[in-house]
Design a protein around this motif. Structure first.
Motif, PDB file in Angstrom:
ATOM      1  N   MET A  17       0.845  -1.168   0.000  1.00 17.08           N
ATOM      2  CA  MET A  17       0.000   0.000   0.000  1.00 17.08           C
ATOM      3  C   MET A  17       0.888   1.229   0.000  1.00 17.08           C
ATOM      4  N   HIS A  18       0.835   1.925  -1.090  1.00 15.63           N
ATOM      5  CA  HIS A  18       1.670   3.105  -1.243  1.00 15.63           C
ATOM      6  C   HIS A  18       0.833   4.286  -1.695  1.00 15.63           C
ATOM      7  N   LEU A  19       1.277   5.468  -1.298  1.00 17.09           N
ATOM      8  CA  LEU A  19       0.682   6.713  -1.757  1.00 17.09           C
ATOM      9  C   LEU A  19       1.657   7.322  -2.745  1.00 17.09           C
ATOM     10  N   SER A  20       1.224   7.460  -3.986  1.00 21.11           N
ATOM     11  CA  SER A  20       2.077   8.044  -5.021  1.00 21.11           C
ATOM     12  C   SER A  20       2.056   9.567  -4.870  1.00 21.11           C
ATOM     13  N   LEU A  21       3.212  10.143  -4.620  1.00 20.01           N
ATOM     14  CA  LEU A  21       3.300  11.592  -4.455  1.00 20.01           C
ATOM     15  C   LEU A  21       3.147  12.304  -5.796  1.00 20.01           C
ATOM     16  N   ARG A  22       3.400  11.608  -6.884  1.00 16.65           N
ATOM     17  CA  ARG A  22       3.221  12.198  -8.219  1.00 16.65           C
ATOM     18  C   ARG A  22       1.743  12.422  -8.538  1.00 16.65           C
ATOM     19  N   SER A  23       0.869  11.647  -7.907  1.00 17.27           N
ATOM     20  CA  SER A  23      -0.559  11.766  -8.199  1.00 17.27           C
ATOM     21  C   SER A  23      -1.231  12.903  -7.434  1.00 17.27           C
ATOM     22  N   LEU A  24      -0.509  13.560  -6.553  1.00 17.65           N
ATOM     23  CA  LEU A  24      -1.091  14.668  -5.794  1.00 17.65           C
ATOM     24  C   LEU A  24      -1.380  15.830  -6.728  1.00 17.65           C
ATOM     25  N   GLN A  25      -2.593  16.358  -6.665  1.00 18.42           N
ATOM     26  CA  GLN A  25      -3.029  17.415  -7.573  1.00 18.42           C
ATOM     27  C   GLN A  25      -2.630  18.807  -7.080  1.00 18.42           C
ATOM     28  N   GLY A  26      -2.771  19.038  -5.785  1.00 15.69           N
ATOM     29  CA  GLY A  26      -2.507  20.380  -5.269  1.00 15.69           C
ATOM     30  C   GLY A  26      -1.530  20.344  -4.113  1.00 15.69           C
ATOM     31  N   ALA A  27      -1.457  21.470  -3.409  1.00 18.60           N
ATOM     32  CA  ALA A  27      -0.556  21.586  -2.262  1.00 18.60           C
ATOM     33  C   ALA A  27      -1.128  20.916  -1.022  1.00 18.60           C
ATOM     34  N   HIS A  28      -2.449  20.639  -1.043  1.00 18.15           N
ATOM     35  CA  HIS A  28      -3.095  20.008   0.117  1.00 18.15           C
ATOM     36  C   HIS A  28      -4.145  19.021  -0.399  1.00 18.15           C
ATOM     37  N   GLU A  29      -4.073  17.795   0.125  1.00 22.75           N
ATOM     38  CA  GLU A  29      -5.088  16.793  -0.240  1.00 22.75           C
ATOM     39  C   GLU A  29      -5.443  15.979   0.990  1.00 22.75           C
ATOM     40  N   HIS A  30      -6.708  15.515   0.994  1.00 22.83           N
ATOM     41  CA  HIS A  30      -7.214  14.702   2.107  1.00 22.83           C
ATOM     42  C   HIS A  30      -7.524  13.300   1.595  1.00 22.83           C
ATOM     43  N   PHE A  31      -7.210  12.295   2.434  1.00 22.80           N
ATOM     44  CA  PHE A  31      -7.460  10.897   2.078  1.00 22.80           C
ATOM     45  C   PHE A  31      -8.180  10.200   3.226  1.00 22.80           C
ATOM     46  N   ASP A  32      -9.154   9.372   2.893  1.00 19.83           N
ATOM     47  CA  ASP A  32      -9.830   8.491   3.837  1.00 19.83           C
ATOM     48  C   ASP A  32      -9.767   7.095   3.237  1.00 19.83           C
ATOM     49  N   ASN A  33      -9.109   6.181   3.925  1.00 18.73           N
ATOM     50  CA  ASN A  33      -8.952   4.827   3.401  1.00 18.73           C
ATOM     51  C   ASN A  33      -9.303   3.798   4.461  1.00 18.73           C
ATOM     52  N   ARG A  34      -9.768   2.651   3.978  1.00 16.41           N
ATOM     53  CA  ARG A  34     -10.065   1.511   4.841  1.00 16.41           C
ATOM     54  C   ARG A  34      -9.222   0.342   4.330  1.00 16.41           C
ATOM     55  N   TYR A  35      -8.509  -0.308   5.254  1.00 18.92           N
ATOM     56  CA  TYR A  35      -7.659  -1.427   4.897  1.00 18.92           C
ATOM     57  C   TYR A  35      -8.080  -2.657   5.691  1.00 18.92           C
ATOM     58  N   GLU A  36      -8.269  -3.754   4.996  1.00 19.51           N
ATOM     59  CA  GLU A  36      -8.685  -5.004   5.632  1.00 19.51           C
ATOM     60  C   GLU A  36      -7.509  -5.634   6.381  1.00 19.51           C
ATOM     61  N   PRO A  37      -7.784  -6.381   7.454  1.00 18.50           N
ATOM     62  CA  PRO A  37      -6.704  -6.997   8.234  1.00 18.50           C
ATOM     63  C   PRO A  37      -5.872  -7.992   7.419  1.00 18.50           C
ATOM     64  N   SER A  38      -6.443  -8.557   6.369  1.00 15.75           N
ATOM     65  CA  SER A  38      -5.696  -9.517   5.551  1.00 15.75           C
ATOM     66  C   SER A  38      -4.508  -8.872   4.845  1.00 15.75           C
ATOM     67  N   LEU A  39      -4.488  -7.550   4.756  1.00 19.30           N
ATOM     68  CA  LEU A  39      -3.362  -6.842   4.139  1.00 19.30           C
ATOM     69  C   LEU A  39      -2.151  -6.763   5.068  1.00 19.30           C
ATOM     70  N   PHE A  40      -2.329  -7.173   6.322  1.00 20.27           N
ATOM     71  CA  PHE A  40      -1.260  -7.122   7.318  1.00 20.27           C
ATOM     72  C   PHE A  40      -1.001  -8.535   7.839  1.00 20.27           C
ATOM     73  N   PRO A  41      -0.371  -9.384   7.041  1.00 15.74           N
ATOM     74  CA  PRO A  41      -0.161 -10.769   7.492  1.00 15.74           C
ATOM     75  C   PRO A  41       0.750 -10.816   8.711  1.00 15.74           C
ATOM     76  N   ALA A  42       0.387 -11.680   9.654  1.00 10.94           N
ATOM     77  CA  ALA A  42       1.206 -11.844  10.861  1.00 10.94           C
ATOM     78  C   ALA A  42       2.487 -12.577  10.493  1.00 10.94           C
ATOM     79  N   THR A  43       3.585 -12.112  11.029  1.00  8.30           N
ATOM     80  CA  THR A  43       4.866 -12.757  10.774  1.00  8.30           C
ATOM     81  C   THR A  43       5.421 -13.309  12.081  1.00  8.30           C
ATOM     82  N   GLU A  44       6.322 -14.236  11.955  1.00  9.07           N
ATOM     83  CA  GLU A  44       6.956 -14.868  13.113  1.00  9.07           C
ATOM     84  C   GLU A  44       7.634 -13.801  13.975  1.00  9.07           C
TER      85      GLU A  44
END
Length: 175
Positions: free
Chosen positions: A1-28
């Protein structure tokens, strides 16, 4: 999950995101496991060339093992963050210098992308308690037999006597 800084349109942007727990696999060896969706709300402000300010709020739940009884329990996390991102190429290692307060809120990005996974996991790590307890009244495990004292009892004698003082105890009984 990355935020591309090239895709920013202006000097200020707001983001609201939801990430499922499966995106964070538990490691040893991990101290926690993400068990609920993570809500990440943040603002990105473009500052000096190549520098960005990322400030926002994160909520989610993690599962930890209790330090006393070793049973898993869920800990809700709500964390605010305010970070300054600079390109990793600026971290050239200028030799020894004193760490300043502003350095503690500095993070690095590569290839014009901010790693949101790293940001989220870092906020969870910062929210970990010094001693993870399932409840303030947790009784823990019996040191002799290992019974979870929250769910049952045992016939062990919890009073420990130092064997080095056995001779003194024998003298006391002789009186």
């Amino acid at each position: 999950m990355h935020l591309s800084l090239r895709s920013l349109q202006g000097a200020h942007e707001h983001f609201d995101n939801r990430y499922e727990p499966s995106l964070f696999p538990a490691t040893e060896g991990e101290l926690f496991r993400v068990v609920s969706p993570v809500m990440l709300s943040f603002d990105v402000d473009r500052q000096e060339p190549g520098r960005y300010r990322v400030a926002g709020h994160l909520t989610g739940e993690i599962e930890l093992a209790c330090s006393r009884c070793l049973e898993p329990f869920t800990l809700p996390v709500a964390s605010d963050f305010d970070l300054r991102y600079v390109p990793r190429t600026e971290n050239v290692g200028e030799g020894e210098r004193e760490v300043e307060e502003s350095d503690l809120a500095t993070a690095f990005y590569d290839n014009d992308q901010i790693d949101l996974t790293h940001l989220i996991l870092e906020q969870f790590q910062l929210a970990l308690p010094m001693k993870a307890l399932c409840s303030d009244t947790c009784k823990g495990l019996c040191p002799q037999c290992g019974t979870n004292l929250n769910t049952g009892s045992c016939d062990c004698h919890p009073i420990w006597e130092d064997p080095r003082l056995a001779a003194l105890k024998a003298l006391k009984r002789a009186e």
